[in-house]
Design a protein around this motif. Sequence first.
Motif, PDB file in Angstrom:
ATOM      1  N   GLY A   1      69.439 -28.662  30.387  1.00  0.00           N
ATOM      2  CA  GLY A   1      69.637 -27.241  30.140  1.00  0.00           C
ATOM      3  C   GLY A   1      70.549 -26.607  31.177  1.00  0.00           C
ATOM      4  N   GLN A   2      70.443 -27.048  32.426  1.00  0.00           N
ATOM      5  CA  GLN A   2      71.328 -26.538  33.468  1.00  0.00           C
ATOM      6  C   GLN A   2      72.794 -26.847  33.154  1.00  0.00           C
ATOM      7  N   LEU A   3      73.047 -28.039  32.620  1.00  0.00           N
ATOM      8  CA  LEU A   3      74.412 -28.452  32.286  1.00  0.00           C
ATOM      9  C   LEU A   3      74.912 -27.745  31.033  1.00  0.00           C
ATOM     10  N   VAL A   4      73.996 -27.498  30.099  1.00  0.00           N
ATOM     11  CA  VAL A   4      74.357 -26.718  28.908  1.00  0.00           C
ATOM     12  C   VAL A   4      74.765 -25.307  29.324  1.00  0.00           C
ATOM     13  N   ALA A   5      73.985 -24.708  30.211  1.00  0.00           N
ATOM     14  CA  ALA A   5      74.275 -23.348  30.668  1.00  0.00           C
ATOM     15  C   ALA A   5      75.619 -23.265  31.385  1.00  0.00           C
ATOM     16  N   ALA A   6      76.029 -24.364  32.019  1.00  0.00           N
ATOM     17  CA  ALA A   6      77.308 -24.402  32.717  1.00  0.00           C
ATOM     18  C   ALA A   6      78.468 -24.680  31.771  1.00  0.00           C
ATOM     19  N   GLY A   7      78.170 -24.940  30.498  1.00  0.00           N
ATOM     20  CA  GLY A   7      79.224 -25.206  29.533  1.00  0.00           C
ATOM     21  C   GLY A   7      79.733 -26.631  29.546  1.00  0.00           C
ATOM     22  N   LEU A   8      78.982 -27.558  30.156  1.00  0.00           N
ATOM     23  CA  LEU A   8      79.426 -28.943  30.274  1.00  0.00           C
ATOM     24  C   LEU A   8      78.824 -29.864  29.236  1.00  0.00           C
ATOM     25  N   LEU A   9      77.801 -29.422  28.546  1.00  0.00           N
ATOM     26  CA  LEU A   9      77.158 -30.192  27.484  1.00  0.00           C
ATOM     27  C   LEU A   9      76.852 -29.258  26.323  1.00  0.00           C
ATOM     28  N   GLY A  10      76.845 -29.795  25.121  1.00  0.00           N
ATOM     29  CA  GLY A  10      76.392 -29.034  23.978  1.00  0.00           C
ATOM     30  C   GLY A  10      74.876 -29.141  23.850  1.00  0.00           C
ATOM     31  N   GLN A  11      74.219 -28.044  23.554  1.00  0.00           N
ATOM     32  CA  GLN A  11      72.758 -28.064  23.487  1.00  0.00           C
ATOM     33  C   GLN A  11      72.262 -28.988  22.383  1.00  0.00           C
ATOM     34  N   ALA A  12      72.927 -28.957  21.215  1.00  0.00           N
ATOM     35  CA  ALA A  12      72.491 -29.819  20.114  1.00  0.00           C
ATOM     36  C   ALA A  12      72.629 -31.291  20.488  1.00  0.00           C
ATOM     37  N   VAL A  13      73.724 -31.640  21.170  1.00  0.00           N
ATOM     38  CA  VAL A  13      73.938 -33.015  21.606  1.00  0.00           C
ATOM     39  C   VAL A  13      72.855 -33.430  22.599  1.00  0.00           C
ATOM     40  N   ALA A  14      72.592 -32.580  23.592  1.00  0.00           N
ATOM     41  CA  ALA A  14      71.588 -32.903  24.600  1.00  0.00           C
ATOM     42  C   ALA A  14      70.213 -33.073  23.974  1.00  0.00           C
ATOM     43  N   GLU A  15      69.814 -32.153  23.091  1.00  0.00           N
ATOM     44  CA  GLU A  15      68.486 -32.229  22.481  1.00  0.00           C
ATOM     45  C   GLU A  15      68.352 -33.466  21.603  1.00  0.00           C
ATOM     46  N   GLU A  16      69.429 -33.834  20.924  1.00  0.00           N
ATOM     47  CA  GLU A  16      69.375 -35.036  20.073  1.00  0.00           C
ATOM     48  C   GLU A  16      69.113 -36.281  20.910  1.00  0.00           C
ATOM     49  N   HIS A  17      69.830 -36.434  22.028  1.00  0.00           N
ATOM     50  CA  HIS A  17      69.654 -37.628  22.859  1.00  0.00           C
ATOM     51  C   HIS A  17      68.319 -37.615  23.585  1.00  0.00           C
ATOM     52  N   LEU A  18      67.875 -36.457  24.019  1.00  0.00           N
ATOM     53  CA  LEU A  18      66.564 -36.372  24.654  1.00  0.00           C
ATOM     54  C   LEU A  18      65.455 -36.744  23.672  1.00  0.00           C
ATOM     55  N   THR A  19      65.598 -36.316  22.424  1.00  0.00           N
ATOM     56  CA  THR A  19      64.598 -36.653  21.405  1.00  0.00           C
ATOM     57  C   THR A  19      64.542 -38.158  21.186  1.00  0.00           C
TER      58      THR A  19
ATOM     59  N   ARG B   1      84.249 -25.445  28.367  1.00  0.00           N
ATOM     60  CA  ARG B   1      83.120 -25.356  27.434  1.00  0.00           C
ATOM     61  C   ARG B   1      83.122 -26.534  26.466  1.00  0.00           C
ATOM     62  N   VAL B   2      81.904 -27.062  26.256  1.00  0.00           N
ATOM     63  CA  VAL B   2      81.759 -28.157  25.304  1.00  0.00           C
ATOM     64  C   VAL B   2      80.499 -27.939  24.511  1.00  0.00           C
ATOM     65  N   GLY B   3      80.487 -28.259  23.238  1.00  0.00           N
ATOM     66  CA  GLY B   3      79.301 -28.095  22.391  1.00  0.00           C
ATOM     67  C   GLY B   3      78.992 -29.355  21.644  1.00  0.00           C
ATOM     68  N   GLY B   4      78.063 -29.299  20.690  1.00  0.00           N
ATOM     69  CA  GLY B   4      77.689 -30.477  19.936  1.00  0.00           C
ATOM     70  C   GLY B   4      77.560 -30.192  18.469  1.00  0.00           C
ATOM     71  N   ALA B   5      77.745 -31.232  17.637  1.00  0.00           N
ATOM     72  CA  ALA B   5      77.718 -31.027  16.198  1.00  0.00           C
ATOM     73  C   ALA B   5      77.367 -32.289  15.484  1.00  0.00           C
ATOM     74  N   ALA B   6      77.229 -32.148  14.119  1.00  0.00           N
ATOM     75  CA  ALA B   6      77.073 -33.280  13.245  1.00  0.00           C
ATOM     76  C   ALA B   6      78.405 -33.634  12.658  1.00  0.00           C
TER      77      ALA B   6
END
Length: 309
Positions: free
Chosen positions: A245-263, A304-309
Amino acid sequence: MLASALRYAERGMYVHPLLVGAKEPRWLDWESRATRDPEVIERTWGRAPFNIGVACGPSGLLALDLDMPHEGEVSGSPEIVDGMTMLDSLAARTPGARITPTLTVRTPSGGRHLVYRAPAGSAVRNTARTLGFCLDTRAAGGYIVGIGSVVGGSAYVLEDGCPTDPAVLPDWLLTLVTAAPKPPKAGGAPRRADVVARLRDLTRQGTREERWAAGILRSECDELAAMKQEGGRNNRLNLAAYRAGQLVAAGLLGQAVAEEHLTEAAQACGLGADTPREIEKTIRSGMTAGLARPRRMATAPVRRVGGAA
């Protein structure tokens, strides 16, 4: 790209720009800024041939992301080889179920996005391999890449003969998504090696800061996936989600991407076998805390970086 973005808006779907030739959002706050306003769309896509993101939450959509397996990823069942055959298997084992024809997009990897209208008031959400092998969902908090977008030299294209508007999500699929059942035996929990392999490409692309962030996520997921003793796994997931979440907030990771890999990492270590929603709750708790405390490299700017399908 402009014409495609306008067509989505005309059909009641909210769009936002993705980076040219990529799947990452151009805007950090993409979900709140996604729009149907033709003037904003014309102004935005008039600047550059941005790829198209379709925000599922504001659009009232649930998209099934039927993926192709990554290298070495197998289902354990000879008839289930990808997301489409996994969906066929789910339909076959559900009495009265059929896969309703709907807006379908072919992805560059050979997978498909089946785009449905979510029933009003339904609690649909993103899932990562929760429903089965190579089968994810995108809903509130997620987006899909739109028709005409080009990634790696290949385009997202409308499936021949499919409807051009989303159908209403069938009841049997709504039940599966909202109940978030444990992964079917055919799919099983992902292996630690598969979790790390899926993150490898992420650590090889983007700026130095993005590769650094992806390396942290990979390390967090690897350590989590390796945990086999029950004690402490949920706390470790919470910590990993906080750091992500810290990296998402910094714009370095997409939240959807991070949550998918954490899951996936959580499933690999055995969490969620009996209570799949516990993974989602833990990730959301840790992620929310991390979003309040951005983490950046001290010597470099952030893109900024995000995540998608």
